[in-house]
Enzyme design. Sequence first.
Site, PDB file in Angstrom:
ATOM      1  N   ARG A   5      23.981  44.359  53.943  1.00 17.53           N
ATOM      2  CA  ARG A   5      25.246  43.940  54.543  1.00 17.53           C
ATOM      3  C   ARG A   5      25.189  44.950  55.569  1.00 17.53           C
ATOM      4  NH1 ARG A   5      28.577  39.734  56.058  1.00 17.53           N
ATOM      5  NH2 ARG A   5      30.601  40.193  55.485  1.00 17.53           N
ATOM      6  N   THR A  16      25.919  31.748  58.034  1.00 15.30           N
ATOM      7  CA  THR A  16      25.009  32.292  57.141  1.00 15.30           C
ATOM      8  C   THR A  16      24.070  31.107  56.836  1.00 15.30           C
ATOM      9  OG1 THR A  16      26.085  31.081  54.934  1.00 15.30           O
ATOM     10  CG2 THR A  16      26.689  33.380  55.574  1.00 15.30           C
ATOM     11  N   THR A  32      22.856  36.390  57.408  1.00 13.70           N
ATOM     12  CA  THR A  32      23.670  35.917  58.360  1.00 13.70           C
ATOM     13  C   THR A  32      23.766  36.657  59.527  1.00 13.70           C
ATOM     14  OG1 THR A  32      26.089  34.902  58.876  1.00 13.70           O
ATOM     15  CG2 THR A  32      25.747  36.794  57.597  1.00 13.70           C
ATOM     16  N   ASN A  54      26.832  35.823  61.082  1.00 15.81           N
ATOM     17  CA  ASN A  54      28.414  35.423  61.109  1.00 15.81           C
ATOM     18  C   ASN A  54      28.434  34.358  62.212  1.00 15.81           C
ATOM     19  OD1 ASN A  54      30.940  35.589  60.181  1.00 15.81           O
ATOM     20  ND2 ASN A  54      31.395  37.170  61.627  1.00 15.81           N
ATOM     21  N   GLN A 106      29.700  40.931  62.852  1.00 11.53           N
ATOM     22  CA  GLN A 106      30.239  41.184  61.547  1.00 11.53           C
ATOM     23  C   GLN A 106      31.495  41.979  61.450  1.00 11.53           C
ATOM     24  OE1 GLN A 106      29.718  38.981  58.910  1.00 11.53           O
ATOM     25  NE2 GLN A 106      27.552  39.325  59.386  1.00 11.53           N
ATOM     26  N   SER A 111      32.236  39.844  51.998  1.00  9.46           N
ATOM     27  CA  SER A 111      31.347  38.707  52.217  1.00  9.46           C
ATOM     28  C   SER A 111      31.812  37.408  51.428  1.00  9.46           C
ATOM     29  CB  SER A 111      29.923  38.998  51.998  1.00  9.46           C
ATOM     30  OG  SER A 111      29.083  37.743  52.218  1.00  9.46           O
ATOM     31  N   SER A 112      31.445  36.055  51.716  1.00 15.08           N
ATOM     32  CA  SER A 112      31.404  34.868  50.922  1.00 15.08           C
ATOM     33  C   SER A 112      30.280  34.734  50.195  1.00 15.08           C
ATOM     34  CB  SER A 112      31.996  33.885  51.905  1.00 15.08           C
ATOM     35  OG  SER A 112      33.377  34.120  52.327  1.00 15.08           O
ATOM     36  N   GLY A 161      27.877  28.492  54.653  1.00 17.27           N
ATOM     37  CA  GLY A 161      29.246  27.656  54.854  1.00 17.27           C
ATOM     38  C   GLY A 161      30.278  28.633  54.815  1.00 17.27           C
ATOM     39  N   GLY A 162      30.088  29.789  54.806  1.00 17.39           N
ATOM     40  CA  GLY A 162      31.160  30.899  54.981  1.00 17.39           C
ATOM     41  C   GLY A 162      32.060  30.690  53.589  1.00 17.39           C
TER      42      GLY A 162
END
Length: 611
Positions: A147, A420, A438, A440, A459, A490-491, A512-513
């Site tokens: 990340r 993502t 991703t 973002n 991000q 993060s999702s 898809g966040g």
Amino acid sequence: MSPTDTTPLLYSWDDQSRHQDPDWHKLRNYHGAWYRRISRRRFSQFIFAFGLMTLFVLVYSISSNLHTPTQFTGHKVRGRRGAVASEVPVCSDIGVSMLADGGNAVDAAIASTFCIGVVNFFSSGIGGGGFMLIKHPNETAQSLTFREIAPGNVSKHMFDKNPMLAQVGPLSIAIPGELAGLYEAWKSHGLLDWSKLLEPNVKLAREGFPVTRAMERVLKLPEMAHLLKDPIWQPILMPNGKVLRAGDKMFRPAYAKTLEIIANKGIEPFYRGELTNSMVKFIQDNGGIVTVEDFGNYSTVFADALHTSYRGHDVYTCTLPTSGPALIEGLNILDGYPLNTPSLAFPKRLHLEVEAMKWLSAGRTQFGDPDFLPLDHLDVVSKLLSKEFASQIRNNISLSKTYPWEHYNPSYDLPISHGTTHVSTVDSNNLAVSITSTVNLLFGSQLMDPVTGVVFNDQMDDFSIPGASNAFNLSPSPWNFIEPFKRPQSSSAPTILTDINGDFEMALGASGGSRIVTAVLDSIIKRIDMDYDIESMVASARPHHQLLPDILILESGFSKSVATRMKKYGHKVWRLKQHDTPLSQIQAVTRHHSEYYGMSDPRKYGQAAAY
């Protein structure tokens, strides 16, 4: 609101009674602070004048804005030596070519991820970051965090007066981690030469590649018009004065040179060398605060993956700051219900699934970067992952009704995440990989270094910003406030399952966040409880509930009668229309006996490949 109330809970475009419902006004106000730039674009701070229907649909289409019918059609692929699922057909093919050349699932995942960063660079690339889950047979699964991290010169109040600066421009850029993560995975698990993984991607960027349907959709968005006029972006996106369409060739010569340098010299030039200097100079010339030292100090994190059991199947997922812990919480809750029995037949099964989604969404408000969480709070998070806690939650779930959002006891407000891409791979030795990456929002910060061709993430927008409570009187999460070198929540939820014998069963994940974790949860239920094959699991309509706003969203594959039946439980339902943007996109690979299957979500026009 109880299920016996007369207020309508299922609305259509023409149903003006929704304006009398205070939750709809809360919904609008709740998202106002975060959607000044709808679908990764600049958006006015006071754009609440939009019609509520338009706002709501846009809010839930941020990650892709790709409009496809909900009667999704695609086809699974089958092979005897492995499979790769990604959102770009040529990238799935490149992954399989690595398997055919003697590589393993890690090699395939790395090559395919590089490819998506070349082709669908609106969502991924080495200017971003992500997470990888790696599972060798008979070994503990490993979670790799790459990340992005906040630069060293940040402060938690830097976006208080203008949150838009966290979404677009130089201050929105966090230190990229994707390249470091891919390289670390290769060093630890790869078989092929590093340069071999980049060769086809250098060729794509230099010699050109067909524009995908997804890219065409993005370039047609009104909010992309300013990029088409930008002298840095125009030669790539609109050569010869015409916006490229699906099937046209796109070229990225500067990015090809960068990938070639990385292929020959590794990641050192990116983090501590010639590429670093170019990128930092570009960012600083545009007003950014990123330094050469920030790049040089970047590091990845390897850890044992999180684990739970579901119906005797082992489920592995990534550690914080992902939403893997939320997935485990949801599965633990549902593991106590016999969802495949007549007593919990549809729609009661769907109701329980939605209740689990609401509880796991409340749990997510406790998450953050584990390196910045106090030990006593890490104990709180650990409790959320226990079977005992799930049993307590089931005591607070009704089989006949839902509850107002306060019942689920969320602690804080969280920013809505976006974007993502995902790749899932498996090889003939049952080594499996699930990787989410991703930049973002669409094209991240919307800044691209013309020398390196790197598109930088935004991000910083995934951090929480201190300030006033939201429309539901929830304060921003202090666990997710900006700090130097911190990773935002993060999702993402990369996931791998093994069957009751401990053998590889499935690797999956989603883009898809904020809808990622609910999509993965739904897919596991369909696979294990409902015995869906991989094609039906991926292509069938999905529900989504993230607690706030207190709305159950159903893709249009659910009939209106299903929505009406869910209304009887007290759910407020928004049923998407046929051409509305899908909620999420799954990429999955599975094994059945001696064969491997791959399925890419047709919602994003993907295609898996097998070998």
